[in-house]
Design an enzyme around this catalytic site. Sequence first.
Site: not given
Ligand code: HSE
Length: 433
Positions: A13-14, A132, A136, A190, A205, A302
Site C-alpha cells: 500500500t505505502v 509513527v 503527522i 497491517e 510507536k 492509509g
Molecule cells: N496499521 C497502522 C494503523 C498504520 O492502523 O495505524 C501503520 O502504522
Amino acid sequence: MEKTKVGIVGMGTVGTGVARLLLDHGDRTARHAGRTLWLEHVIVRDVAKPRDVDLPAGLLSNDLDRLLADQQVTLVAQLVGGIEPARTIMLRLLESGKDVVTANKALLAEHGPELFDRARELGRSISFEASVAGGIPIVANISQCFGANQITSIRGILNGTSNFIITKMDQGLGDYTSALKDAQRLGFAEADPTMDVDGTDVAQKLAILSHLAFGVRQHWSEIPRRGIDSVSKLDVDYARQLGYRIKLIAYSEFTGDGLQMFVSPTLVRVGTPLAEVRDNFNAISVVGDAVGRVFYHGQGAGQMPTASAVVADMIDTAVGRARITFQTLKLWSKQESTIAMADPRKLRSGYYLRFQLIDKPGALGQVCTILGNHNISVSDVIQHKADLVDDQNIVPVVVMTHPTTEAQTAAAVEELNRLAIVHPATERLKVLD
Ligand code: HSE
C-alpha cells in the site's frame, strides 16, 4: 535539473503511494528538493502481481542485487513490513552505500540500536517519519523542533485501525468484526491486523516517540499494554452515557518517580481534543516545559498520508538534511538512558469499573464498602435493570472513581472478584481527565 536517482523496495500500500507521488508529482518534489527524485528501481517479490500505479517499463524487478550494485542510486525507500527479510534488506542497503527511508516501526522498535549503529559506522542515514502516525510530522517535531524543551508528556492516539473500529462502535455504525474488515479494505490495517488491535503497534510507536522525547530505551514489549480487541460495545455505550469516549491511548509522562508509560483503552471526556479524534485519524498531545502543550491531528494510517511522510524524508535525504540530523541526534546510540521507569502500580488516575452483580439486596453496598476499604472514592454510578444470565439476575453496575492508584484499584477489584455476588468479567479502564 540535477537528478537524484532513487529506489523503492516493497510495493504494498505505502510503496504504491510513494511511487505515485514520485511519478505523478515530480514537480513538487523537485521544487522542495532543488533536484528531481528520479525513480530508477522498484524491487518487489512478485513482479507478476497487478499494481495500482503505472510504472515505466523496466523499473520493476525482483532483483535486489541489481539495485544494491547500482552505485548511482544512493537513496532507497525500504517499505517491506515485518522484521525479516526487512532487517537484512535494510542492512544490505546501508552496506551498499544507500541512505534509507522507512515506514517500518516494528523493525525500528525491535532492531533500532543495531540498525542505527550500523548506519552511523557506514556514514549513512535512516529516516523514519512515516513509522509513527503516518502523515503527522511528529518524529521531526519531537526530535528537532522541541530542542529547547524538556518534554514532560506525550499522549496520543497512534493506531488508525483501532481508532476507526472504536469510532464505528461508538457511532453504532458496525460491530468490531465488520469495522475491522472495513479498515483492512481501506488500507489502514497491517497485513496481520492482530498487531493493530492488541496494542503492539501502538507500543512500538510509543517506544520510538519516547526514545526521541526522553532518550529512554524501553523495549516496546515491556510497556504495559492492552488493545481494543478486548473492549466491548457495552463499555463503549456506558462510557458515552457518562460523557466519555473510549480511545486507545498511548501515554508517556514524567512523574516525580520517573517515566510512566502505558498503552490502553482509556476513557477520555467528550469535547476534549483526544475524544474528538475520529476514524483513521491519529492525534498526539505533547507538552514541553518551554512551549507548553502542542496538539497534532491528522491521518495516521492509509496509503497517501504515509507516502507523504516517506517522500518528505526522501527529499530531506536528497538535500542532505537527513544525514546531518541523523548524525547529530545519535539516536539509539550506546549511551544508556538516565531516566528511570516509574512503578506502573503508582500511576494515579480515575477508573471506570464495570461489575456484573447478582441482583441481591446489599450487593451494591458490598461493592462500595470494599472500594472504601481500599480508600477508593466513588464519583459516579450507573445501574440499569437486571438480565437473566445462567438462571441468575445479573445487573451491570458501572462505578467511576476519583483518582486513585493502579495498585489500589487492582487490589480492590481482585477482592471484589472473589465475592459470590460478583459474576466474572469485571472491566477496569483508566479515565484521563
Ligand atoms: N496499521 C497502522 C494503523 C498504520 O492502523 O495505524 C501503520 O502504522
